[in-house]
Design a protein around this motif. Structure first.
Motif, short mmCIF file in Angstrom:
data_model
loop_
_atom_site.label_atom_id
_atom_site.label_comp_id
_atom_site.label_asym_id
_atom_site.label_seq_id
_atom_site.Cartn_x
_atom_site.Cartn_y
_atom_site.Cartn_z
N PRO A 85 0.80 -1.22 0.00
CA PRO A 85 0.00 0.00 0.00
C PRO A 85 0.84 1.27 0.00
CG PRO A 85 -0.13 -1.07 2.14
CD PRO A 85 0.62 -1.99 1.22
N SER A 86 2.13 1.15 0.17
CA SER A 86 3.00 2.34 0.14
C SER A 86 3.37 2.74 -1.28
CB SER A 86 4.27 2.07 0.96
OG SER A 86 4.93 0.91 0.46
N ASP A 87 3.12 1.87 -2.28
CA ASP A 87 3.41 2.23 -3.67
C ASP A 87 2.52 3.39 -4.09
OD1 ASP A 87 5.30 0.27 -3.86
OD2 ASP A 87 4.22 -0.96 -5.32
N HIS A 88 3.01 4.20 -5.00
CA HIS A 88 2.26 5.36 -5.48
C HIS A 88 1.03 4.93 -6.26
CE1 HIS A 88 6.02 8.13 -5.28
NE2 HIS A 88 5.89 7.37 -4.22
N GLY A 89 0.02 5.79 -6.31
CA GLY A 89 -1.21 5.51 -7.01
C GLY A 89 -2.32 5.14 -6.04
N HIS A 92 -6.26 1.73 -1.92
CA HIS A 92 -7.34 0.85 -1.48
C HIS A 92 -8.65 1.62 -1.51
CE1 HIS A 92 -6.78 3.06 2.33
NE2 HIS A 92 -8.01 2.66 2.65
N PHE A 93 -9.76 0.88 -1.34
CA PHE A 93 -11.01 1.54 -1.00
C PHE A 93 -11.52 0.88 0.27
CE2 PHE A 93 -12.64 -1.77 -3.82
CZ PHE A 93 -13.79 -2.20 -3.18
N LEU A 141 -6.46 -3.97 -2.85
CA LEU A 141 -6.65 -3.81 -1.41
C LEU A 141 -8.02 -3.23 -1.09
CD1 LEU A 141 -3.21 -2.43 -0.24
CD2 LEU A 141 -4.29 -4.54 0.53
N ILE A 142 -8.66 -3.83 -0.09
CA ILE A 142 -9.95 -3.37 0.41
C ILE A 142 -9.85 -3.30 1.92
CG2 ILE A 142 -12.42 -3.86 0.58
CD1 ILE A 142 -12.03 -5.70 -1.90
#
Length: 158
Positions: A85-89, A92-93, A141-142
């Motif tokens: 989750p640290s990657d750019h863009g 998650h929602f 990711l959710i």
């Protein structure tokens, strides 16, 4: 005037699998099935692709939508299903729930994988949000979130 977020869009190699996952897992209903064939200059210009074609489904739950695309041309490239989750863009929602323990177990039976179980109330201490991250069948990711205090600023009154 910006009124709020309308939808999150996902791309997949198997639209039927992902539609079924969001229908069974989160109660989303299909509100439109669409798509386009090669040769739509207007759509190619909007999406920034050449000679694109696509299957597309819009799903709704509560006050939000998920739009799912399966590009036929050009064929999409899979992403790392364990993308941190640290990657750019987009990272998650989040789905607001009323019984996170139940939803956590139910989503596991549908194939969702989680980083960890939701924290217990004891582990939260004075905290008022129980949450955990999981991944859908495509690796997106959710977050499952339960807000315990109805006076919390994030609380949804639906």
């Amino acid at each position: 005037m910006i009124r709020g977020i309308h939808h999150v869009a996902l791309a997949t190699s198997d639209i039927d699998r992902l539609v079924n996952f969001y229908r069974e897992g989160f109660g989303f209903e299909v509100v439109a099935t669409m798509g386009w064939e090669k040769g739509s200059t207007r759509i190619d210009t909007i999406v920034g692709l050449k000679d694109s074609s696509c299957r597309q489904v819009m799903m709704k739950a509560g006050n939000t939508h998920i739009e799912i695309f399966q590009y036929i041309t050009p064929e999409g490239k899979p992403v790392d299903p364990k993308r941190p989750p640290s990657d750019h863009g987009y990272t998650h929602f989040c789905v607001d729930v009323t019984d996170i323990d139940y939803e956590y177990e139910r989503m596991k039976t549908l194939g969702m994988t989680f980083n960890c179980p939701p924290p217990t109330r004891e582990e939260l201490g004075n905290g008022s949000i129980r949450a955990t991250y999981g991944r859908d069948p495509e690796g997106n990711l959710i977050e499952l979130q339960e807000i315990l205090d109805p006076n919390h600023a994030f609380y949804l009154d639906v």
